[in-house]
Every structure is written in C-alpha cells, then in structure tokens.
Enzyme design. Structure first.
Site, PDB file in Angstrom:
ATOM      1  N   CYS A   2       0.898  -1.105   0.128  1.00 26.42           N
ATOM      2  CA  CYS A   2      -0.067   0.004  -0.015  1.00 26.42           C
ATOM      3  C   CYS A   2       0.808   1.252  -0.055  1.00 26.42           C
ATOM      4  CB  CYS A   2      -1.032   0.071   1.281  1.00 26.42           C
ATOM      5  SG  CYS A   2      -2.026  -1.149   1.299  1.00 26.42           S
ATOM      6  N   ASN A 175       5.323   0.551   3.263  1.00 26.95           N
ATOM      7  CA  ASN A 175       5.503  -0.746   4.003  1.00 26.95           C
ATOM      8  C   ASN A 175       6.879  -1.100   4.796  1.00 26.95           C
ATOM      9  OD1 ASN A 175       3.590  -1.746   1.233  1.00 26.95           O
ATOM     10  ND2 ASN A 175       2.434  -1.635   3.070  1.00 26.95           N
TER      11      ASN A 175
END
Length: 326
Positions: A2, A175
């Site tokens: 993400c 991340n």
C-alpha cells in the site's frame, strides 16, 4: 503492500490518500458509521460504543466491520498499511488497558478520538492483541498514518509493547521497513530532480541529453515498498501545488498513479496477483471521502453532512466498477 500520501493545499485543506494493494479480493467501499455504533472487541469481548460519526472504507464480515481508512467528524483521518515482519502484538488482553485487535484500531480511533493530542496521551494505555481475521486466516501486521486539520502527520508502528507517535516529515508511508529507514533511504536519491541534466564533455565529445526528463532518470521503477516510497515522496514534493481540495484530489490521483499496481505485475508466492484494488482520498476539513475502484475511472464522493450525522444506522454507498465514457 500500500502507499499513502498527505497533502496540504494553498487554502489550507488537508488531504490524506492511499492505494489499497492486496491479493485477496476485499470488496470494500465507502461507508458511514454513526455515533453510538456499538461493537464487540475480539481482544477481550468488551462492548465499545462510538461517540463520533465517521466515513470509512470498509465492509461487514463475520458479524463485525473491517475498516481500512477513514475520516471522522472532528477532522481526524487515518489509513492502515501492512508492516510484515516487524509488527509486534501482545498475546492477550491486559486489565486496565484499552484492549484492541489491530484490525479494530481504526474503528476505535475514528469513533472516539477528537484530536491527535488526545490520542497521543492515550496511546501508552492501548494494548494491541494479535488475533486472526477469520476471513483472511492471518494476524494482520499493520502500521498507521494519521493526520488532522492542523496539518500534523504522524505514524504509529507497533514494534514494541508500548505505542507512540512518530512524526512524519515526508508525509508518505508504504510498508516494511519502518518509517525511519525509508526517510534515511531518501539520501540515496539526491541526484533526482525535475530539471534537465546539463550536457557533459567526454574528451572532445560533448554529450547532449537524448530528450527531456533526464533529471528523473535516477528514480527507482519497481514496486517494492522502498521504491514506491521514493517515487511517492519525489512526485509529492515536486508536483504543482494544489490550490484547493479539488486540485488536491487530482494531484493525489496523479501521484498515486505512479505507484498503483496493475493486475499481473506483482505475483505473490501463492500465485495470486497483488494489485491496487482501490484508491481512497480523505479531506479532513470537508470530511469527505473520494473512492476509485480498480475497475473504474469514476470517482465516488461522499461528504459527512449534518443530515448524514443524524443517521443512526450504518450506511453503505455504491461505487462504479466499470469504465464510464462521455
């Protein structure tokens, strides 16, 4: 997987946006969660009741609701992203603590927290208990980016027993590794710039650039978290500054377009494609969510009006999942 970015406009609007990159089909969309929404924490079976209404991207599953991002009526926005290999949770609930499962953290924050200052004071009392999400069959390793109407941007990374804020000067999050590593890694890209590189002499030969954009030739092109962090930070830093909320939404789509993952480009070891299932964009001042599904070029916009805040039931909003032509 993400990527999340945070933008401040010239007229002082604050906009948090993110891609949701995942292999398992989440099938989630914009929802409104009302004040007095009651929910049961799987960490200690305690009944919790929200005091604030909020808009979020979520879905119902197994009698409970999972929310991946959202903005509440006090202008607090939050998004969760994966932190595999580094997220640390506790094995059980603790007396006297605010016991929560990691997947419940957003529901608690948006439903009860009125300011980042309030949350900062409460964080030492929050106990995150690792519990499997039945539908996914895993304990989700998460960290969170949070913003407010003052322009503050912080990250919470559960890497020890006690939670705390990390100020986020870059206003980007991806991340693993942790935030500090990504910020330090930007020092490897001091040569990247929007301006054209000058011509260079090799003996009597003068080498001229082939074309435009030579200043960006050092940008990483892959989809690992470090590469996406660098690209998002570079584009966010140099894109033409947004005048207002509408331009911030447009800028967010352009910036996240450099890191969103098409199906088939990233394949997990299981053989499943990890791709950007949706983009959500949250404005803290207008308390609005903008949602774009992977399958559509259309954007669904939902604002938290006074009329919506009076509703007592959870409300789901339909989104387009097809291309629309004019």
């Amino acid at each position: 997987m993400c990527t999340s970015i945070f933008i401040t406009t010239k007229d002082d609007k604050h906009v948090l946006s993110r891609t949701m990159d995942f292999s398992y089909p989440l099938n989630i969309g914009p929802m409104y969660f009302p004040r007095k929404h009651s929910w049961l924490s799987d960490s200690d079976q305690a009944q919790r009741v929200n005091t604030l209404g909020f808009l979020g991207t979520g879905r119902e599953t197994g009698g409970t609701y999972l929310v991946s991002d959202g903005v509440n009526e006090r202008g607090i926005s939050i998004a969760e992203l994966y932190l595999p290999g580094e997220a640390v949770y506790q094995s059980s609930a603790k007396p006297g603590k605010i016991n929560l499962c990691p997947q419940e953290f957003i529901m608690w924050v948006l439903g009860t927290i009125e300011s980042l200052e309030e949350l900062e004071e409460l964080l030492p009392f929050v106990n995150l208990v690792g519990k499997t999400i039945p539908e996914l069959g895993v304990v989700v390793p998460l960290h969170w980016i949070l913003t407010d109407t003052k322009g503050r941007s912080v990250v919470i990374e559960p890497t020890g027993a006690e939670l705390s804020f990390k100020e986020n000067p870059v206003n980007v999050l991806t991340n693993t590794p942790q935030l500090e590593w990504h910020i330090e890694n930007l020092r490897n890209y001091l040569n990247v710039q929007p301006e054209q590189l000058p011509k260079v002499k090799f003996g009597d030969y003068e080498a001229n650039p082939f074309s435009q954009a030579t200043g960006t030739s050092g940008l990483p092109g892959g989809y690992t978290p470090p590469e996406r962090f660098v690209r998002a930070a570079f584009f966010k830093e140099h894109i033409e500054e947004a005048e207002n909320e509408e331009e911030a939404v447009r800028n967010s789509l352009h910036i996240l377009g450099t890191v969103k993952i098409p199906k088939g480009i990233v394949i997990e070891t299981t053989g499943s494609p990890d791709y950007s299932q949706f983009i959500s964009i949250l404005c803290n001042e207008s308390r609005t969510i903008y949602y774009q599904d992977y399958s559509s070029n259309s954007i669904t916009k939902v604002s938290m009006t006074d009329e919506l805040l009076k509703q007592e039931d959870i409300k789901e909003f339909k989104v387009s999942k097809t291309l629309e032509y004019k």
